[in-house]
Design an enzyme around this catalytic site. Structure first.
Site, PDB file in Angstrom:
ATOM      1  N   ASN A 144       0.809  -1.230   0.000  1.00  0.00           N
ATOM      2  CA  ASN A 144       0.000   0.000   0.000  1.00  0.00           C
ATOM      3  C   ASN A 144       0.838   1.274   0.000  1.00  0.00           C
ATOM      4  O   ASN A 144       0.303   2.379   0.147  1.00  0.00           O
ATOM      5  CB  ASN A 144      -0.969   0.007   1.183  1.00  0.00           C
ATOM      6  CG  ASN A 144      -0.243  -0.035   2.527  1.00  0.00           C
ATOM      7  OD1 ASN A 144       0.972  -0.101   2.572  1.00  0.00           O
ATOM      8  ND2 ASN A 144      -1.011  -0.004   3.618  1.00  0.00           N
ATOM      9  N   CYS A 145       2.149   1.144  -0.143  1.00  0.00           N
ATOM     10  CA  CYS A 145       3.038   2.317  -0.200  1.00  0.00           C
ATOM     11  C   CYS A 145       2.896   2.977  -1.573  1.00  0.00           C
ATOM     12  O   CYS A 145       2.951   2.314  -2.613  1.00  0.00           O
ATOM     13  CB  CYS A 145       4.483   1.878   0.029  1.00  0.00           C
ATOM     14  SG  CYS A 145       5.720   3.142  -0.299  1.00  0.00           S
ATOM     15  N   ASP A 146       2.720   4.300  -1.596  1.00  0.00           N
ATOM     16  CA  ASP A 146       2.523   5.019  -2.864  1.00  0.00           C
ATOM     17  C   ASP A 146       3.727   4.875  -3.792  1.00  0.00           C
ATOM     18  O   ASP A 146       3.572   4.704  -5.002  1.00  0.00           O
ATOM     19  CB  ASP A 146       2.248   6.501  -2.591  1.00  0.00           C
ATOM     20  CG  ASP A 146       0.870   6.730  -1.988  1.00  0.00           C
ATOM     21  OD1 ASP A 146      -0.002   5.848  -2.154  1.00  0.00           O
ATOM     22  OD2 ASP A 146       0.667   7.785  -1.355  1.00  0.00           O
ATOM     23  N   LYS A 153       3.597   1.470  -5.318  1.00  0.00           N
ATOM     24  CA  LYS A 153       2.538   1.405  -6.328  1.00  0.00           C
ATOM     25  C   LYS A 153       2.991   2.058  -7.629  1.00  0.00           C
ATOM     26  O   LYS A 153       2.795   1.504  -8.724  1.00  0.00           O
ATOM     27  CB  LYS A 153       1.274   2.101  -5.808  1.00  0.00           C
ATOM     28  CG  LYS A 153       0.551   1.371  -4.694  1.00  0.00           C
ATOM     29  CD  LYS A 153      -0.662   2.174  -4.243  1.00  0.00           C
ATOM     30  CE  LYS A 153      -1.408   1.497  -3.118  1.00  0.00           C
ATOM     31  NZ  LYS A 153      -2.568   2.314  -2.652  1.00  0.00           N
TER      32      LYS A 153
END
Length: 200
Positions: A87-89, A92
């Protein structure tokens, strides 16, 4: 040369000129029958049937003919492994970028699988602990001052990253080599593109 067994080859439905290239590609000399051939096309001294011999040569030729493509495909295709948190930007964005460049990659989620100790040791050796520890991230800021002050070298940084994977700057990418340039930390589309173009 192969003319010695032409009658047998023709009787078995094999044209002699289709067999010799298969022998040549294997790097061996064309076959020659030096012993008299008995009825039924078998060698007097070995009992090996000519039809079996021809089939074996053709089979080996087919294997050699198809093997180089598979080998080259495996050699030319590097394995990219991306480490981080799903879920780390930054992770991603990095994964989307790799997909957009049609680069297959394997994803290792720290939250699900932890930090692999052998890889961490390699990262510390190649890029250094200062690049790996994200001192700008939330996890680092939440640490007490004693824990922060204890991180002074590769050994102390390793202990912290194993205990708190979220403190590792993300993503860490292994591009398929073992040199320092084959390990990158963080996502930078411009630098990654330069790498693909051979400029970095």
């Amino acid at each position: 040369d192969h003319r010695a067994i032409e009658p047998q080859l023709q009787a078995l439905g094999h044209h002699p000129h289709t067999v010799e290239p298969q022998v040549d590609v294997l790097g061996v000399q064309p076959l020659a029958v030096v012993e008299p051939v008995t009825e039924g096309f078998g060698y007097d001294t070995t009992g090996v049937h000519v039809s079996l011999l021809c089939s074996f040569v053709v089979m080996l030729g087919n294997i050699v003919a198809h093997r180089p493509c598979g080998m080259m495909a495996g050699m030319n295709k590097s394995t990219i492994t991306l480490y981080g948190i799903r879920n780390c930007d930054s992770v991603k964005n990095a994964r989307q970028w790799l997909t957009g460049q049609q680069l297959e990659h394997r994803f290792h989620d720290f939250k699900l699988h932890g930090v692999p100790a052998p890889q961490l040791a390699h990262w510390l050796e190649t890029v250094g602990w200062q690049q790996l520890v994200n001192r700008q991230g939330t996890t680092w800021r939440k640490l007490d001052e004693a824990s922060k002050s204890a991180v002074v070298d590769a050994t102390s940084a390793r202990a912290l990253m194993l205990a708190n994977p979220s403190v590792i700057k993300r993503p860490v990418v292994e591009w398929g080599g073992t040199a320092a340039r084959d390990i990158t930390v963080g996502f930078n589309a411009e630098l990654w593109l330069a790498r693909l173009n051979g400029k970095n």
